[in-house]
Motif scaffolding. Structure first.
Motif, short mmCIF file in Angstrom:
data_model
loop_
_atom_site.label_atom_id
_atom_site.label_comp_id
_atom_site.label_asym_id
_atom_site.label_seq_id
_atom_site.Cartn_x
_atom_site.Cartn_y
_atom_site.Cartn_z
N ILE A 152 0.85 -1.21 0.00
CA ILE A 152 0.00 0.00 0.00
C ILE A 152 0.89 1.26 0.00
O ILE A 152 0.61 2.23 -0.71
CB ILE A 152 -0.95 0.00 1.24
CG1 ILE A 152 -1.94 -1.17 1.17
CG2 ILE A 152 -1.67 1.35 1.39
CD1 ILE A 152 -3.07 -1.03 0.18
N GLU A 153 1.98 1.23 0.77
CA GLU A 153 2.88 2.39 0.79
C GLU A 153 3.48 2.63 -0.60
O GLU A 153 3.61 3.76 -1.04
CB GLU A 153 4.01 2.18 1.82
CG GLU A 153 3.54 2.09 3.26
CD GLU A 153 2.61 3.23 3.66
OE1 GLU A 153 2.99 4.41 3.51
OE2 GLU A 153 1.49 2.93 4.14
N GLU A 154 3.81 1.52 -1.29
CA GLU A 154 4.39 1.68 -2.62
C GLU A 154 3.34 2.19 -3.62
O GLU A 154 3.65 2.98 -4.50
CB GLU A 154 5.00 0.35 -3.09
CG GLU A 154 5.70 0.41 -4.43
CD GLU A 154 6.98 1.27 -4.48
OE1 GLU A 154 7.19 2.08 -3.56
OE2 GLU A 154 7.74 1.14 -5.46
N MET A 155 2.09 1.75 -3.47
CA MET A 155 1.01 2.28 -4.33
C MET A 155 0.86 3.78 -4.09
O MET A 155 0.68 4.56 -5.03
CB MET A 155 -0.32 1.58 -4.01
CG MET A 155 -0.34 0.12 -4.41
SD MET A 155 -1.77 -0.70 -3.65
CE MET A 155 -1.25 -2.40 -3.76
N LEU A 156 0.92 4.18 -2.82
CA LEU A 156 0.80 5.61 -2.49
C LEU A 156 1.96 6.41 -3.10
O LEU A 156 1.79 7.53 -3.56
CB LEU A 156 0.79 5.81 -0.97
CG LEU A 156 -0.52 5.45 -0.28
CD1 LEU A 156 -0.30 5.24 1.22
CD2 LEU A 156 -1.56 6.55 -0.51
N ARG A 157 3.15 5.83 -3.09
CA ARG A 157 4.31 6.54 -3.64
C ARG A 157 4.27 6.59 -5.17
O ARG A 157 4.40 7.64 -5.77
CB ARG A 157 5.62 5.83 -3.23
CG ARG A 157 6.86 6.52 -3.77
CD ARG A 157 8.11 5.67 -3.63
NE ARG A 157 8.19 4.59 -4.61
CZ ARG A 157 8.66 4.70 -5.86
NH1 ARG A 157 9.11 5.85 -6.29
NH2 ARG A 157 8.67 3.66 -6.67
N TRP A 158 4.04 5.42 -5.77
CA TRP A 158 4.26 5.25 -7.21
C TRP A 158 3.21 5.97 -8.05
O TRP A 158 3.48 6.46 -9.12
CB TRP A 158 4.29 3.76 -7.52
CG TRP A 158 4.85 3.42 -8.85
CD1 TRP A 158 6.16 3.49 -9.24
CD2 TRP A 158 4.12 2.96 -9.99
NE1 TRP A 158 6.29 3.10 -10.54
CE2 TRP A 158 5.05 2.76 -11.03
CE3 TRP A 158 2.77 2.69 -10.23
CZ2 TRP A 158 4.67 2.31 -12.28
CZ3 TRP A 158 2.41 2.24 -11.48
CH2 TRP A 158 3.34 2.05 -12.49
N ASP A 159 1.96 6.01 -7.56
CA ASP A 159 0.88 6.63 -8.34
C ASP A 159 -0.06 7.33 -7.36
O ASP A 159 -1.20 6.91 -7.16
CB ASP A 159 0.14 5.53 -9.12
CG ASP A 159 -0.59 6.09 -10.33
OD1 ASP A 159 -0.45 7.30 -10.59
OD2 ASP A 159 -1.29 5.32 -11.00
N CYS A 160 0.42 8.39 -6.74
CA CYS A 160 -0.32 8.92 -5.57
C CYS A 160 -1.59 9.67 -5.96
O CYS A 160 -1.62 10.40 -6.95
CB CYS A 160 0.59 9.70 -4.64
SG CYS A 160 1.29 11.19 -5.28
N PRO A 161 -2.65 9.48 -5.19
CA PRO A 161 -3.96 10.05 -5.52
C PRO A 161 -4.01 11.58 -5.43
O PRO A 161 -4.85 12.20 -6.06
CB PRO A 161 -4.90 9.45 -4.47
CG PRO A 161 -4.19 8.24 -3.94
CD PRO A 161 -2.73 8.55 -4.06
N VAL A 162 -3.13 12.18 -4.64
CA VAL A 162 -3.05 13.65 -4.60
C VAL A 162 -1.65 13.99 -5.10
O VAL A 162 -0.67 13.73 -4.42
CB VAL A 162 -3.29 14.21 -3.18
CG1 VAL A 162 -3.14 15.72 -3.17
CG2 VAL A 162 -4.67 13.80 -2.67
#
Ligand code: HEM
Length: 257
Positions: A131-141
């Motif tokens: 989940i942390e990598e998803m937040l980093r790699w393609d962040c929603p904001v």
């Protein structure tokens, strides 16, 4: 539904709540200073009228959610009615689109990286780090804003007091000085000091909730279905037309099992 429940909005009103969030968020699709999009003022007025009536109702008959707790705090002079109405509006917006986009962007990242998806399915304990990598790699904001309060030099630019500055946290999350091989999607990345939730005094109030919702939703999909892949391998993504919010308009998946 989650943020609505936290805000003491009963299930019968969830759909209206989501409709207002969508209409109000459409403003982030426009260039700065442009007039509000069609339906924006009506949605704002309807949301405000709804909050006023819920406020009266919850004063008489408190619920178990955050707004009831804050009304009780207001009675001790902690928050004014205007502050409460603004907070309700902020949480309505900040708590809906962002988490939906974490789930959408995150699943899309996984199906584009089948080896990472397989690794995660074999090791569900990797989910929090994924989940942390998803937040980093393609962040929603992807971006946030600041006003400069003193003259300074930043990244070669000369900033003066009162200048508006766009802060591109999406770019910071791909900074090679912070992340080795930053373009690589790696669910085992450690450390992962991304700034998907901002930094400092305005650090996202809902970060813990968003992480929990993302973990539960994506974890449930992977647990429930034996295989998850793109419905069409040639899928070309389209994104909501926004400067700072990054999310897919749709994500057709093929799920089996
Ligand atoms: C993956 C989901 C989310 C992302 C990526 C995200 C991202 C952000 C970012 C980057 C900021 C900082 C803005 C700035 O510095 O100017 C922020 C602030 C904020 N977020 Fe989130 N957010 C998410 C989910 C949520 C949720 C679920 C809530 C509500 C429960 C929420 C409530 C807020 C609030 C109230 C602020 C303002 C905090 C302040 O100014 O002190 N966010 N968020």
């Amino acid at each position: 539904m989650v943020i609505a429940e936290i805000l003491d909005v009963p299930p019968v009103d969830y759909q209206r709540f989501k409709t207002w969030a969508d209409a109000l968020l459409a403003v982030s699709n426009l260039p700065l200073g442009a007039p509000p999009p069609p339906g924006f003022n009506e949605a704002l007025a309807a949301e405000r009228a709804y909050f006023n009536s819920r406020y009266q109702e919850l004063r008489r008959n408190p619920g178990t959610g955050l707004i009831s707790a804050l009304i009780q705090a207001e009675e001790k002079d902690a928050l004014s009615f205007e502050e409460l109405a603004g907070f309700f509006n902020l949480l309505l917006l900040a708590g809906t689109e962002t988490t939906s986009n974490l789930i959408g962007n995150g699943l899309y990242a996984l199906v584009r990286h089948p080896k990472q998806l397989e690794l995660l399915c074999r090791n569900p304990a990797l989910l929090p780090s994924a989940i942390e990598e998803m937040l980093r790699w393609d962040c929603p904001v992807q971006a946030t804003g600041r006003h400069c309060n003193k003259e300074c030099e930043l990244g070669g630019a000369h900033l003066r007091p009162h200048m508006a500055v766009a802060v591109l946290n999406g770019a910071a999350n791909r900074d090679p000085a912070q992340f080795p091989d930053p373009e690589r999607f790696d669910i085992t990345r450690e450390p992962n000091p991304h700034v998907a939730f901002g930094e400092g005094i305005h650090f996202c109030l809902g970060a813990a909730l968003a992480r929990l919702e993302g973990t539960l939703a994506i974890g449930a999909v992977l647990k429930r279905f034996a295989t998850v892949r793109l419905a069409d391998p040639g899928f070309v993504p389209t994104y909501k037309p926004s400067f700072n919010v990054r999310g897919l308009t749709h994500l057709p998946l093929r799920i089996d099992g």
